[in-house]
Design an enzyme around this catalytic site. Structure first.
Site, PDB file in Angstrom:
ATOM      1  N   GLU A 291       0.719  -0.896  -0.257  1.00  0.00           N
ATOM      2  CA  GLU A 291      -0.584  -0.254  -0.168  1.00  0.00           C
ATOM      3  C   GLU A 291       1.075   1.471  -0.192  1.00  0.00           C
ATOM      4  O   GLU A 291       0.614   2.293  -0.368  1.00  0.00           O
ATOM      5  CB  GLU A 291      -0.841  -0.178   1.610  1.00  0.00           C
ATOM      6  CG  GLU A 291      -2.464   0.760   0.894  1.00  0.00           C
ATOM      7  CD  GLU A 291      -3.097   1.060   2.275  1.00  0.00           C
ATOM      8  OE1 GLU A 291      -3.796  -0.903   2.410  1.00  0.00           O
ATOM      9  OE2 GLU A 291      -3.609   0.834   2.853  1.00  0.00           O
ATOM     10  N   HIS A 320       7.617 -26.952   1.343  1.00  0.00           N
ATOM     11  CA  HIS A 320       6.204 -27.473   0.325  1.00  0.00           C
ATOM     12  C   HIS A 320       5.785 -26.788  -0.118  1.00  0.00           C
ATOM     13  O   HIS A 320       4.805 -27.671  -0.637  1.00  0.00           O
ATOM     14  CB  HIS A 320       6.427 -28.238   1.226  1.00  0.00           C
ATOM     15  CG  HIS A 320       7.408 -28.710   2.287  1.00  0.00           C
ATOM     16  ND1 HIS A 320       8.753 -30.242   1.539  1.00  0.00           N
ATOM     17  CD2 HIS A 320       8.088 -28.253   2.797  1.00  0.00           C
ATOM     18  CE1 HIS A 320       9.216 -30.785   3.026  1.00  0.00           C
ATOM     19  NE2 HIS A 320       9.333 -29.319   3.504  1.00  0.00           N
ATOM     20  N   LYS A 434     -12.832   3.100  -1.300  1.00  0.00           N
ATOM     21  CA  LYS A 434     -13.508   2.819   0.368  1.00  0.00           C
ATOM     22  C   LYS A 434     -14.865   4.279  -0.714  1.00  0.00           C
ATOM     23  O   LYS A 434     -16.567   4.193   0.250  1.00  0.00           O
ATOM     24  CB  LYS A 434     -13.029   3.929   0.832  1.00  0.00           C
ATOM     25  CG  LYS A 434     -12.211   2.796   1.955  1.00  0.00           C
ATOM     26  CD  LYS A 434     -11.332   3.796   3.421  1.00  0.00           C
ATOM     27  CE  LYS A 434     -10.584   2.713   4.124  1.00  0.00           C
ATOM     28  NZ  LYS A 434     -10.135   3.800   4.425  1.00  0.00           N
TER      29      LYS A 434
HETATM   30  O1  PA5 Z   1      -2.891   1.807   6.103  1.00  0.00           O
HETATM   31  C1  PA5 Z   1      -3.896   2.221   5.905  1.00  0.00           C
HETATM   32  O2  PA5 Z   1      -3.901   3.451   5.755  1.00  0.00           O
HETATM   33  C2  PA5 Z   1      -4.981   1.613   5.341  1.00  0.00           C
HETATM   34  O3  PA5 Z   1      -4.780   0.694   5.126  1.00  0.00           O
HETATM   35  C3  PA5 Z   1      -5.938   1.736   6.569  1.00  0.00           C
HETATM   36  O4  PA5 Z   1      -5.162   1.240   8.003  1.00  0.00           O
HETATM   37  C4  PA5 Z   1      -7.447   1.147   6.283  1.00  0.00           C
HETATM   38  O5  PA5 Z   1      -7.866   1.737   5.187  1.00  0.00           O
HETATM   39  C5  PA5 Z   1      -8.027   1.709   7.357  1.00  0.00           C
HETATM   40  O6  PA5 Z   1      -8.574   2.880   7.930  1.00  0.00           O
HETATM   41  P1  PA5 Z   1      -8.723   3.201   9.013  1.00  0.00           P
HETATM   42  O7  PA5 Z   1      -8.122   3.191   9.957  1.00  0.00           O
HETATM   43  O8  PA5 Z   1      -9.352   4.674   8.498  1.00  0.00           O
HETATM   44  O9  PA5 Z   1     -10.764   2.298   9.275  1.00  0.00           O
END
Ligand code: PA5
Length: 462
Positions: A291, A320, A434
């Site tokens: 990400e 394996h 989202k």
């Molecule tokens: O790393 C990130 O920013 C995302 O993976 C968020 O953690 C994830 O989308 C969850 O978001 P939030 O903590 O706002 O619910």
């Protein structure tokens, strides 16, 4: 005096590898000026108390978290963590690494600490299973969301709050702690209205970099983890990254080596711990790397479609499975092994079948020496095929070294992002999904997006 984890890069050096993969000492030396610039930026972030890496140096926030956890100690038989992505992976990694694998079954290992459950999906079966497994009267729920509005977390929170209210009446409030951005957001408002305790996430700390804030520290403290040691480990690695000269700077050197592989051929970035306790560290890392570095544009707005694909594997089990691909598939993978030097409990293999030489040779060894011999043999077999790998050595799995490991990977991800000249901390691709989900589910203000989604679905025939 503490020790730092080691990273062995020798199997990444082209001088030690047949074939054309690997990095050269000249290549590494050529990056020195850029690394010095990044190191200065990191030092500035820490000294000015801004950004992700300043977190672990703040004393008052962790102490508040520890105090709240201590005040709740012994009151609940179950802890349910509700969140998703960066709001849960870190805690899952900490719990799996530092709590007994039979945590929920074995009262003796838990003492007065709660059983651990989590909801990190919008899966109806997962929610129904959980509701059938726990008694609200004995359960504390920690809802973690930086934004406060992520649909999966909001749905699970809403469902649990409704269920707890139905079962417990007004006292449902005693069973919830919210963790969210320190600014004015939905969970802060709900916390105030319902008088629920709220723990703050520093505004500059993004989800996948947040496990050493209240996000991971609060549930960890409830589970009895030494969170001060986690933070001390993380701090030690940050300090070493800032203070050590380049030639003895593990974080900068290994970041540079992985970046050089990426620019040349490494399209897949494998993390393979050889310890079951670290299996969720690999999941956490996959999210962190993917990400943070998978980005369409760089800081100049140039389209790059950057990033190598992170892949978690578990040694020795995946020898394996995936190893065949690593050994003989495309020459596009950099493998990072994690070795644990010392496993705390002896686990001797007895000479049960002494008359069968095919297995008798194992008798008298410890299981730890087998798993570590497997790691070394696999790394060497890859090297002989001209396939680079590196090995991170953790002296043992405890809170201090785990803190080091997390911080090492967070720093390395940041440094790679700087070398790629992109914003490591945003996730526009995730945000887009989202927003479309909000539209699809009828959230006010997102209707136009819903229309976009409907158009697209029609077009693709889904
Ligand atoms: O790393 C990130 O920013 C995302 O993976 C968020 O953690 C994830 O989308 C969850 O978001 P939030 O903590 O706002 O619910």
């Amino acid at each position: 005096m503490y020790s730092l984890l080691h990273i062995h890069l020798s199997r990444m050096l082209s001088a030690n590898l047949p074939g054309e993969r690997g990095v050269t000492r000249e290549g590494l030396a050529g990056l020195a000026p850029r690394l010095e610039g990044i190191r200065a930026r990191l030092a500035e972030m820490v000294d000015s108390d801004t950004g992700t890496f300043a977190n672990t140096f703040r004393r008052d926030e962790p102490e508040k978290v520890i105090q709240l956890a201590e005040s709740l100690r012994g009151q609940f038989r179950n802890l349910v963590l509700v969140g998703i992505g960066g709001s849960t992976w870190g805690t899952l990694a900490i719990q799996a690494a530092l709590c007994h694998s039979g945590w929920n079954e074995l009262d003796t290992t838990r003492g007065d600490r709660p059983r651990f459950y989590f909801l990190d999906n919008s899966d109806p079966e997962a929610l129904n299973d959980l509701l059938e497994s726990i008694d609200p009267a004995e359960t504390l729920v920690n809802v973690v969301s930086k934004s406060g509005t992520t649909a999966e977390t909001a749905a699970n929170f809403t469902a649990l709050a409704g269920h707890f209210r139905e079962c417990l009446g007004d006292s449902w409030r005693r069973h919830f702690v919210l963790t969210t951005d320190a600014g004015e957001g939905l969970l802060q408002r709900i916390g105030r209205e319902e008088q629920l305790p709220v723990l703050d996430i520093p505004p500059a700390t993004g989800g996948r970099f947040s496990l050493l804030s209240a996000v991971g520290l609060f549930p960890a403290a409830l589970l009895g983890v030494d969170v001060r040691a986690l933070l001390a480990g993380a701090e030690a690695v940050t300090r070493a990254a800032i203070d050590r000269p380049l030639e003895h700077n593990a974080v900068l050197q290994s970041s540079a080596a992985s970046w050089l592989c990426y620019t040349d051929w490494a399209r897949v970035n494998v993390l393979m711990p050889y310890a079951r306790a670290l299996r969720y560290v690999a999941n956490w890392y996959v999210q962190l790397w993917g990400e943070s570095l998978g980005k369409k544009v760089d800081r100049q707005g140039q389209v790059r479609h950057s990033g190598s694909t992170p892949l978690g594997a578990l040694g020795a089990a995946d020898q394996h499975s995936l190893l065949q691909l690593f050994m003989e598939g495309p020459l596009d993978k950099l493998v990072t092994f994690i070795k644990v030097d010392h496993f705390p409990r002896p686990c001797p293999i007895p000479g049960t079948f002494a008359s069968h030489p095919e297995i008798a040779y194992l008798g008298g060894h410890d299981m730890a020496s087998l798993i570590n011999a497997e790691l070394e043999s696999t790394a060497e077999a890859l090297r002989l095929e001209g396939r680079p790998s590196r090995t991170l050595v953790l002296p043992e799995v405890n809170a201090f070294y785990l803190g080091q490991l997390f911080q090492f990977f967070m720093l390395e991800t940041f440094i790679n992002g700087e070398l790629m000249d992109l914003n490591t901390f945003d996730q526009p691709g995730v945000e887009a999904g989202k927003i479309l989900t909000y539209g699809a589910m009828g959230r006010p203000g997102f209707e136009a997006r819903e229309a976009d989604l409907a158009d697209r679905m029609e077009f693709t025939g889904d």
